[in-house]
Design a protein around this motif. Structure first.
Motif, short mmCIF file in Angstrom:
data_model
loop_
_atom_site.label_atom_id
_atom_site.label_comp_id
_atom_site.label_asym_id
_atom_site.label_seq_id
_atom_site.Cartn_x
_atom_site.Cartn_y
_atom_site.Cartn_z
N GLY A 90 0.99 -1.42 0.16
CA GLY A 90 0.32 0.40 0.20
C GLY A 90 0.95 1.67 0.05
N ILE A 91 1.56 1.91 0.77
CA ILE A 91 2.49 2.07 0.89
C ILE A 91 4.05 2.87 0.18
CG2 ILE A 91 4.45 3.55 2.71
CD1 ILE A 91 1.59 3.63 3.76
N GLU A 93 3.04 0.84 -2.96
CA GLU A 93 2.73 1.67 -3.78
C GLU A 93 2.42 3.25 -4.86
OE1 GLU A 93 1.11 -3.27 -4.41
OE2 GLU A 93 1.17 -0.62 -3.17
N LEU A 94 2.10 4.19 -3.08
CA LEU A 94 2.63 4.88 -3.37
C LEU A 94 3.74 5.91 -3.78
CD1 LEU A 94 0.49 6.21 -0.18
CD2 LEU A 94 -0.15 6.29 -2.28
N SER A 174 -0.26 2.21 8.91
CA SER A 174 -0.29 1.68 7.73
C SER A 174 -1.09 0.30 7.26
CB SER A 174 1.10 1.33 6.96
OG SER A 174 1.55 -0.36 7.36
N TRP A 328 -4.43 -2.91 -3.66
CA TRP A 328 -3.98 -1.84 -2.98
C TRP A 328 -3.94 -0.71 -4.49
CZ3 TRP A 328 -3.21 -1.10 1.80
CH2 TRP A 328 -2.74 -2.62 2.40
N THR A 329 -4.27 -0.24 -5.56
CA THR A 329 -4.41 0.33 -6.49
C THR A 329 -5.70 1.45 -5.97
OG1 THR A 329 -3.13 -0.72 -7.79
CG2 THR A 329 -4.67 0.99 -8.38
N ASN A 332 -5.28 2.65 -2.29
CA ASN A 332 -5.14 3.71 -1.95
C ASN A 332 -5.96 5.41 -2.72
OD1 ASN A 332 -2.28 3.21 -1.28
ND2 ASN A 332 -1.77 2.81 -2.77
N LYS A 333 -6.97 4.80 -3.92
CA LYS A 333 -7.79 5.82 -4.22
C LYS A 333 -8.61 6.51 -3.39
CE LYS A 333 -7.97 4.38 -8.90
NZ LYS A 333 -8.44 3.99 -10.36
N ARG A 335 -7.63 6.56 0.32
CA ARG A 335 -6.88 6.66 1.30
C ARG A 335 -7.15 7.79 2.27
NH1 ARG A 335 -2.75 3.90 3.76
NH2 ARG A 335 -2.29 2.26 2.04
#
Length: 349
Positions: A90-91, A93-94, A174, A328-329, A332-333, A335
Motif C-alpha cells: 500500500g505504501i 504503491e504510493l 499503515s 492496493w490501487t 489508495n484511491k 485513502r
C-alpha cells in the motif's frame, strides 16, 4: 596575480586523499530504511549481518515506520540519502506512483528468480518495483488468561464482555485503512459506501486506536487491552516474552500484506543496495525471518522451523493462497477519504 599550487602540492594531494577517503567510505556502506524494535533486530541478524560478512559493506539503518520512510523519500527526491527502503504493501504503491523507486532487475538481483509469484510487484505488469521479504497478517490477538478459547470470528471484538479493552488500528498506522477495507469485504459492504463499517467501528468500545504496532503491543503488555486486531508478528513476539498472548485466525480470514524491499531511485549506492536486496531473497535469510519474526516466507523452498510453523500469518496448515491480499490501487484511491471519514465518524466520539 593568482598563485597556482604545484600539481603535486601537499594541499592538492591532501584534498585528493580526503575526497578518495570520502568516496571509499560511501562505497563501503549502504543506507537501509527499516522498521524499529524486533523488526529492525531481525533485519540486522537475518539480512544485514550476512550481507556485510559476504561483501564487507556496512549497513547503516534509518529507523522508522513505512509512513515516515515515505515522507523521507519524498523530501529527498532530488538528492536521496537512503539506498534501500522497507515499505509495507500500500505504501509501496504510493512510493512507486510518486516516481521514488528504481526498477529491480534480475540481472542486478538474481535471487528474484527464487521468489513466489505473489512476492514480485510490477508496475503496469512490466518493471518490477518491489519484492517481498515475507508476509504477515492482521488477526485477533487476545489475552489467554482472560479469554480461554481462541476467538472464532471478528465479531468477538464487539462482545460486551471485552468492552473498553479492545484495540484496533487507526489510519495513522499503515494497517488502519486496509483494515477498514478488509472489514467491508467480509461484511459485504462496498468500498463506495462504507458508512455501515464506520458505524460499527464507532460503536466499538475501545481502549485505544493504535498508531503503531508497538503501541498495540504495549496495550496488551500493560493489560489495557485483552483483545484486538494485531499483527501475528507483534502477538507472537509478546508470547515469546512470556506474556499470555495468543493469536487467532478467525473464520472470516485475516488481512495480510508484506514487508517489501525497494531500491531508491538515484540512490548514492544503488549497486550495494541491489546486493543487499539479493541477500534478503536467499532461502537462508527468508527462513531466518520466518523463525525470528514469523514472516511467511516469500522465497520458494524456505520453510520455518517446526517450532514456529503454526505461527505463520496464515495459521496452522495454511499458505500464501489463504491470505487476503488487497487491491492496493483501489484502496489508495480512497485513502484520503477513508482517513477523513474515520476522523469524522469513528474517532470523534
Amino acid at each position: 596575480m593568482k598563485t597556482r599550487l604545484p600539481l603535486k602540492s601537499p594541499a592538492l594531494m591532501g584534498l585528493a586523499a580526503l575526497l578518495a577517503a570520502a568516496a571509499g567510505a560511501n562505497a563501503s556502506e549502504v543506507r537501509v530504511a527499516w522498521y524499529g524494535g524486533n523488526w529492525g533486530d531481525a533485519f540486522k541478524t537475518c539480512i544485514a549481518d550476512p550481507y556485510t560478512k559476504k561483501t564487507g559493506v556496512t549497513v547503516v539503518p534509518e529507523i522508522g515506520t513505512s509512513n515516515t520512510t515515505l515522507a523521507k523519500l519524498r523530501q529527498q527526491q532530488g538528492k536521496p540519502v537512503i539506498d534501500v527502503a522497507f515499505l509495507d504493501g500500500g505504501i509501496s504503491e504510493l512510493a512507486q506512483a510518486d516516481g521514488l523507486l528504481a526498477p529491480l532487475t534480475q540481472a542486478a538481483i538474481p535471487n528474484i528468480a527464487n521468489l513466489e509469484p505473489a512476492a514480485v510487484y510490477k508496475a503496469g505488469g512490466k518493471d518490477i518495483f518491489a519484492v517481498s521479504a515475507g508476509f504477515y497478517s492482521l488477526g485477533i490477538a487476545y489475552n489467554k488468561k482472560e479469554i480461554t478459547q481462541a476467538p472464532a470470528s471478528w465479531d468477538a471484538l464487539w462482545d460486551p464482555a471485552y468492552a473498553g479493552a479492545v484495540v484496533v488500528p487507526s489510519p495513522a498506522n499503515s494497517a488502519g485503512v486496509p483494515f477498514i477495507a478488509f472489514l467491508a469485504n467480509i461484511w459485504k459492504v462496498p468500498l463506495t459506501g462504507l458508512s455501515p463499517v464506520y458505524k460499527k467501528l464507532h460503536d466499538l468500545d475501545v481502549a485505544s486506536y493504535f498508531d503503531s504496532s508497538g503501541a498495540a503491543s504495549n496495550a496488551f503488555q500493560s493489560g489495557e487491552a485483552v483483545i484486538g486486531a494485531h499483527f501475528n508478528v507483534g502477538a507472537w513476539g509478546l508470547a515469546d516474552k512470556g506474556l499470555p498472548i495468543g493469536f487467532a485466525v478467525p473464520k472470516e480470514g485475516v488481512w495480510a500484506t508484506d514487508a517489501r524491499l525497494h531500491l531508491v531511485k538515484n540512490s548514492p549506492q544503488g549497486g550495494n543496495g541491489a546486493q543487499f536486496i539479493n541477500q534478503a531473497l536467499t532461502p537462508e535469510s527468508s527462513q531466518c525471518l520466518a523463525d525470528s519474526l514469523y514472516l511467511g516466507p516469500a522465497v520458494k523452498g524456505a520453510k520455518p522451523s517446526a517450532a514456529v510453523a503454526g505461527k505463520m500469518p496464515w495459521g496452522v496448515g495454511g499458505s500464501i493462497a489463504d491470505l487476503n491480499l488487497l487491491d492496493w490501487t483501489e484502496i489508495n484511491k480512497l485513502r484520503a477519504s477513508i482517513t477523513s471519514d474515520w476522523n469524522r465518524e469513528v474517532a470523534n466520539k
